[in-house]
Write a protein that holds these residues in place. Structure first.
Motif, mmCIF file in Angstrom:
data_model
loop_
_atom_site.group_PDB
_atom_site.id
_atom_site.type_symbol
_atom_site.label_atom_id
_atom_site.label_comp_id
_atom_site.label_asym_id
_atom_site.label_seq_id
_atom_site.Cartn_x
_atom_site.Cartn_y
_atom_site.Cartn_z
ATOM 1 N N VAL A 153 0.860 -1.175 0.000
ATOM 2 C CA VAL A 153 0.000 0.000 0.000
ATOM 3 C C VAL A 153 0.898 1.228 0.000
ATOM 4 N N VAL A 154 1.974 1.136 0.756
ATOM 5 C CA VAL A 154 2.912 2.251 0.936
ATOM 6 C C VAL A 154 4.234 1.988 0.212
ATOM 7 N N GLU A 155 4.756 0.759 0.323
ATOM 8 C CA GLU A 155 6.107 0.468 -0.155
ATOM 9 C C GLU A 155 6.185 0.414 -1.680
ATOM 10 N N ASP A 156 7.363 0.703 -2.184
ATOM 11 C CA ASP A 156 7.628 0.538 -3.612
ATOM 12 C C ASP A 156 7.707 -0.946 -3.956
ATOM 13 N N HIS A 157 7.526 -1.241 -5.215
ATOM 14 C CA HIS A 157 7.600 -2.616 -5.701
ATOM 15 C C HIS A 157 8.959 -3.230 -5.368
ATOM 16 N N VAL A 158 8.932 -4.515 -5.017
ATOM 17 C CA VAL A 158 10.136 -5.263 -4.679
ATOM 18 C C VAL A 158 10.351 -6.343 -5.730
ATOM 19 N N GLU A 159 11.591 -6.494 -6.184
ATOM 20 C CA GLU A 159 11.919 -7.512 -7.174
ATOM 21 C C GLU A 159 11.485 -8.889 -6.677
ATOM 22 N N GLY A 160 10.866 -9.649 -7.557
ATOM 23 C CA GLY A 160 10.382 -10.969 -7.201
ATOM 24 C C GLY A 160 8.911 -11.006 -6.856
ATOM 25 N N MET A 161 8.302 -9.838 -6.626
ATOM 26 C CA MET A 161 6.865 -9.767 -6.376
ATOM 27 C C MET A 161 6.140 -9.485 -7.683
ATOM 28 N N PRO A 162 4.858 -9.875 -7.781
ATOM 29 C CA PRO A 162 4.110 -9.571 -9.013
ATOM 30 C C PRO A 162 4.160 -8.084 -9.342
ATOM 31 N N LYS A 163 4.242 -7.766 -10.615
ATOM 32 C CA LYS A 163 4.444 -6.378 -11.029
ATOM 33 C C LYS A 163 3.293 -5.461 -10.653
ATOM 34 N N VAL A 164 2.113 -6.037 -10.408
ATOM 35 C CA VAL A 164 0.973 -5.187 -10.030
ATOM 36 C C VAL A 164 1.091 -4.669 -8.607
ATOM 37 N N MET A 165 2.009 -5.219 -7.818
ATOM 38 C CA MET A 165 2.124 -4.815 -6.414
ATOM 39 C C MET A 165 2.853 -3.490 -6.308
ATOM 40 N N GLN A 166 2.159 -2.460 -6.732
ATOM 41 C CA GLN A 166 2.684 -1.091 -6.705
ATOM 42 C C GLN A 166 1.993 -0.306 -5.589
ATOM 43 N N PRO A 167 2.634 0.744 -5.051
ATOM 44 C CA PRO A 167 2.016 1.506 -3.967
ATOM 45 C C PRO A 167 0.728 2.194 -4.408
ATOM 46 N N ILE A 168 -0.233 2.272 -3.481
ATOM 47 C CA ILE A 168 -1.532 2.887 -3.774
ATOM 48 C C ILE A 168 -1.928 3.893 -2.681
ATOM 49 N N LEU A 169 -0.930 4.410 -1.975
ATOM 50 C CA LEU A 169 -1.225 5.372 -0.908
ATOM 51 C C LEU A 169 -1.942 6.606 -1.443
#
Length: 251
Positions: A153-169
């Motif tokens: 929700v807050v953090e930037d995307h981390v390598e190895g996680m699905p690309k949709v897991m982007q911050p939405i704050l």
């Protein structure tokens, strides 16, 4: 003469209309006793639409709610083992945010159409579903939302996680109803700094919320089949969930 026990439920697989009019599988549990009831959409974790999540759905029904969990992976891997379905969707980059919102909207509409529905809808999710519960509550008109250790929700995307897991704050100004957050202080995603940042932003915006962070608990502390399970944190977390939904979804 017989009567229906207040904790008697019916649980079954149903088909709901999701994003774009797609017909998707979902798991429904509802009380058998008559009554006016709120509805809850449970968003499953990244490991998928599994036995553990279905147990959570049944638990909400025993507590007196209509509860449904849409299978977010039913398009890519219909009928697949949850682990295989999860791997397929992760490899494809994850569930797109707009599709998630559409599927939750469809699940909410389904709940509103059930006999005895009072029209109030909550959403809850754990792990990736926690992020998606926040996303849904910022995108739809919902009465209550619970985020169980939702990362990114807050953090930037981390390598190895699905690309949709982007911050939405940045969606926080659109939060439509009160939010309950349940977190572990030993979690890496979200870590305590990320939780504090979300708390501060919601406070700045005047959004109704309450957060509980548990000592000695990390990610997945609600999951009884995992080494990360923490009895005290999970028991108190369920108490907070029941109390929160009782306040905001009562008939």
């Amino acid at each position: 003469m017989t009567s229906t026990s207040p904790d008697a439920i019916l649980a079954e697989t149903v088909t709901i209309t999701g994003h774009g009019g797609d017909q998707i599988e979902a798991y429904l549990a509802r009380p058998l006793a008559p009554g006016s009831r709120g509805g809850i959409v449970w968003i499953h974790h990244m490991p998928g639409y599994d036995r553990e999540t279905k147990e959570f759905v049944r638990r909400l029904a025993v507590a007196g709610y209509h509860a449904v969990c849409p299978n977010l992976y039913s398009r890519e891997a219909p009928g697949a083992d949850p682990d295989d379905a999860s791997a397929t969707v992760r490899a494809a980059g994850g569930v797109p945010d707009d599709r998630l919102v559409g599927d939750v909207a469809g699940a909410a509409d389904y709940l509103r159409g059930l006999e005895g529905a009072n029209g109030k809808i909550g959403v809850i999710g754990h792990c990736s579903g926690g992020r998606q519960a926040f996303l849904a509550a910022c995108s739809l008109d919902l009465d209550a939302a619970v985020d169980c250790y939702g990362a990114f929700v807050v953090e930037d995307h981390v390598e190895g996680m699905p690309k949709v897991m982007q911050p939405i704050l940045d969606l926080a100004p659109n939060l439509s109803g009160p939010l309950l957050g349940l977190f572990g202080k030993e979690d890496r995603y979200p870590n305590p700094d990320a939780v504090a940042k979300l708390d501060a932003e919601l406070t700045r915006l005047g959004k109704q919320h309450e957060f509980h962070s548990y000592d000695g608990a990390g990610h997945s502390f609600f999951s009884p089949d995992r080494p990360a399970y923490r009895v005290d944190a999970a028991l108190d977390g369920w108490h907070q969930i029941y109390d929160f939904f009782g306040k905001h979804l009562a008939g």
